[in-house]
Design a protein around this motif. Sequence first.
Motif, PDB file in Angstrom:
ATOM      1  N   LEU A 111      -3.206   5.163  -4.667  1.00 19.32           N
ATOM      2  CA  LEU A 111      -2.407   3.792  -4.353  1.00 19.32           C
ATOM      3  C   LEU A 111      -3.224   2.736  -5.301  1.00 19.32           C
ATOM      4  O   LEU A 111      -2.883   1.554  -5.761  1.00 19.32           O
ATOM      5  N   GLN A 112      -4.589   2.612  -5.179  1.00 19.04           N
ATOM      6  CA  GLN A 112      -5.570   1.624  -5.825  1.00 19.04           C
ATOM      7  C   GLN A 112      -5.170   1.740  -7.356  1.00 19.04           C
ATOM      8  O   GLN A 112      -5.721   0.788  -8.070  1.00 19.04           O
ATOM      9  N   LEU A 113      -4.573   2.770  -7.813  1.00 16.15           N
ATOM     10  CA  LEU A 113      -4.577   2.814  -9.222  1.00 16.15           C
ATOM     11  C   LEU A 113      -3.094   2.342  -9.528  1.00 16.15           C
ATOM     12  O   LEU A 113      -2.848   2.204 -11.088  1.00 16.15           O
ATOM     13  N   ARG A 114      -2.267   1.934  -8.866  1.00 13.14           N
ATOM     14  CA  ARG A 114      -1.014   1.584  -9.297  1.00 13.14           C
ATOM     15  C   ARG A 114      -0.533   0.248  -8.456  1.00 13.14           C
ATOM     16  O   ARG A 114       0.518   0.243  -8.058  1.00 13.14           O
ATOM     17  N   THR A 115      -1.380  -0.687  -8.354  1.00 11.99           N
ATOM     18  CA  THR A 115      -0.933  -1.817  -7.473  1.00 11.99           C
ATOM     19  C   THR A 115      -0.578  -2.987  -8.276  1.00 11.99           C
ATOM     20  O   THR A 115      -1.012  -2.954  -9.539  1.00 11.99           O
ATOM     21  N   LEU A 116       0.624  -3.349  -7.937  1.00 13.25           N
ATOM     22  CA  LEU A 116       0.909  -4.547  -8.811  1.00 13.25           C
ATOM     23  C   LEU A 116       0.147  -5.722  -8.535  1.00 13.25           C
ATOM     24  O   LEU A 116       0.384  -6.544  -7.585  1.00 13.25           O
ATOM     25  N   HIS A 117      -0.362  -6.000  -9.731  1.00 13.01           N
ATOM     26  CA  HIS A 117      -1.415  -7.130  -9.409  1.00 13.01           C
ATOM     27  C   HIS A 117      -0.713  -8.469  -9.822  1.00 13.01           C
ATOM     28  O   HIS A 117      -1.078  -9.496  -9.111  1.00 13.01           O
ATOM     29  N   ASP A 118       0.012  -8.724 -10.746  1.00  8.70           N
ATOM     30  CA  ASP A 118       0.398  -9.824 -11.197  1.00  8.70           C
ATOM     31  C   ASP A 118       1.951  -9.641 -11.674  1.00  8.70           C
ATOM     32  O   ASP A 118       2.229  -8.607 -12.381  1.00  8.70           O
ATOM     33  N   VAL A 119       2.649 -10.904 -11.772  1.00  8.78           N
ATOM     34  CA  VAL A 119       4.031 -10.980 -12.369  1.00  8.78           C
ATOM     35  C   VAL A 119       4.221 -11.971 -13.006  1.00  8.78           C
ATOM     36  O   VAL A 119       3.616 -13.117 -12.854  1.00  8.78           O
ATOM     37  N   PHE A 120       4.771 -11.939 -14.550  1.00  8.19           N
ATOM     38  CA  PHE A 120       5.156 -13.045 -15.400  1.00  8.19           C
ATOM     39  C   PHE A 120       6.548 -13.086 -15.679  1.00  8.19           C
ATOM     40  O   PHE A 120       7.140 -11.960 -16.230  1.00  8.19           O
ATOM     41  N   VAL A 121       7.400 -14.183 -15.469  1.00  6.33           N
ATOM     42  CA  VAL A 121       8.722 -14.041 -15.984  1.00  6.33           C
ATOM     43  C   VAL A 121       9.128 -15.067 -16.904  1.00  6.33           C
ATOM     44  O   VAL A 121       8.442 -16.474 -16.927  1.00  6.33           O
ATOM     45  N   ARG A 157       0.778  -1.183   0.037  1.00  5.62           N
ATOM     46  CA  ARG A 157      -0.071  -0.022  -0.054  1.00  5.62           C
ATOM     47  C   ARG A 157       0.862   1.075   0.073  1.00  5.62           C
ATOM     48  O   ARG A 157       0.376   2.156   0.294  1.00  5.62           O
ATOM     49  N   GLU A 158       2.027   1.024  -0.502  1.00  5.11           N
ATOM     50  CA  GLU A 158       3.024   2.110  -0.365  1.00  5.11           C
ATOM     51  C   GLU A 158       3.693   2.386  -1.763  1.00  5.11           C
ATOM     52  O   GLU A 158       3.136   2.923  -2.900  1.00  5.11           O
ATOM     53  N   ALA A 159       4.746   1.573  -1.976  1.00  5.94           N
ATOM     54  CA  ALA A 159       5.301   1.388  -3.273  1.00  5.94           C
ATOM     55  C   ALA A 159       4.788   0.345  -4.042  1.00  5.94           C
ATOM     56  O   ALA A 159       4.692   0.207  -5.470  1.00  5.94           O
ATOM     57  N   ASN A 160       4.151  -0.451  -3.594  1.00  3.74           N
ATOM     58  CA  ASN A 160       3.550  -1.806  -4.258  1.00  3.74           C
ATOM     59  C   ASN A 160       4.708  -2.506  -5.172  1.00  3.74           C
ATOM     60  O   ASN A 160       4.498  -2.542  -6.560  1.00  3.74           O
ATOM     61  N   PRO A 161       5.837  -2.791  -4.682  1.00  3.40           N
ATOM     62  CA  PRO A 161       7.081  -3.362  -5.467  1.00  3.40           C
ATOM     63  C   PRO A 161       6.736  -4.792  -5.914  1.00  3.40           C
ATOM     64  O   PRO A 161       6.243  -5.509  -5.344  1.00  3.40           O
TER      65      PRO A 161
END
Length: 545
Positions: free
Chosen positions: A236-246, A201-205
């Motif tokens: 914050l809710q507009l820049r949440t890291l929702h998923d990652v694919f590698v 809920r801050e940087a959402n890294p």
Amino acid sequence: MHRRHLLRAVAGTAALSGVAALATRDGDARPTAPGSGEAGDATTASGDSTATPSGTPTPTPTEAVATPTSDYEPIGSVAVEGATEAVLTPEGETAFVAVGDGFAVLDLRDPANPTVVASERDISPPGTTRRMGGVRDVKYDDGRLLVGGPASYDPDSFYGVALFDVSDPTAPAFLRAYETAYPVHNCDLAGEYAYLTRSDREANPLLVVDLGREEPREVARWSVLDRDPVWESVPLQLRTLHDVFVRDGFAYLAYWDAGTWILDVSDPAEPAYVADVRERDPETLAELDGLAVARESSEPPGNDHYAATDPDSSLLAVGKESWNSNFGKEGTTPGPDDPGGPSGIAIYDIADPRSPQHLSTIEPPPTADTNINGVRTTAHNFELAAGHLYSSWYRGGVAVHDLTEPAEPERVRYFRRSSTTNFWTARLTAPGGAVVAASFEDPSDLDAPARVYTFPDVARATPTPTSGSTDATVAPTDPGGRPATEDDGGGEGTDDDRPETSDAVATESATAGDGPGFGPAAALAGLGIGAWRLLGGEESDEEGG
């Protein structure tokens, strides 16, 4: 790899336009019970993949939602309590399914009879009394399974990931765990490294964790704020890291309304920006407040939810998840004149990953009720494999699109039962095998367990030895391996009633020289991003996106 992509990568002459961006948030929270708007199943059973509800009047909630399809049916299913995400082993014989408090293991060797052969629930890593909960994601790599959670805030759950040895799928063995201070909505596993969405809920890294040691440790983190501090002014809710694919040393981050971002993670300890594709700029998003933020976070444009590439990393697909923010209430969407979703899946050319080029967008199945508690048909999780896109659309069903021409995707298979299924994911076992799709609820009976379904894949051209010759001819086969006949078109009907979108392959046209998967281009199909690196892409300071 498509031949035109190969030539562009090798020649190094790609002149791809920059694309605006995409984004992510906790859009995978289990939807609440559907509203009273469903009077039946709904939409066309045709092969028309261009239909879209966007910008069209919304029928009243009492009207039918969708006409169930009848030309593409499951070949098997199994009840799996709590099933959401599923991942498969490379040969497609085993599936691992997230089940809320752990994972289940399915034997898929007989796709018509998927069987639960093991499960790990109530996972409590050493050193803690808490158990994993809210598990909505699992990832597989080289005999190991990564289990992440919880998907959202849950003070009673263990926060973090657990790694299991699943080289014997029937006897999973716990290896180690890594505890975080925040929820892990989604994750990925590549070699010894875990890539986690850190919902702080801050940087959402993005959090990169080295799991290859007895005491796992964080080795890197990266967020959009590292790229440009202006993002800090965006809600914050507009820049949440929702998923990652590698894949192949690159990470693809779905950052909701902040877009989809591509990082070079060939050195996992030093993630490096490559490009981003997004539709909104941070200055515009920063001006929003109150109900406008809530509306932006749930309605198009943006809402980048899930991103993945094809096996040779020449195509990128970005799924956007959206619905009407609050139907008919003051200060939000007024109603039928502005449905506010659902959203589809955008396809990009990433032969040059520094400069993604939008090729097409696959529109979502229609819905009569676009509300968050209505009949959701927005894009959810998917896989690009064997020249096709295998996708789930919540109550919009499961679809298969042919990406031979990615600028003009063709829907070749489609299943929908809005009244009894709600799909989370779709995966391919193997070309010509089966499509595996998890339905996490039965809207007509919310007490019924989730189910994992299997469907036949599209007909595939396979080499068949010719009598008296070492040469091979190619004949289409059905998922069971039998030669396809005119009366067996993979569920498309007989030769007389088969739709024009049938993908049955004519034997005389599917030769070893020009059929899918054959020829000189196929021999070089592993290039894509690898070719970009060989041509000096890693050393370039040029910025894309």
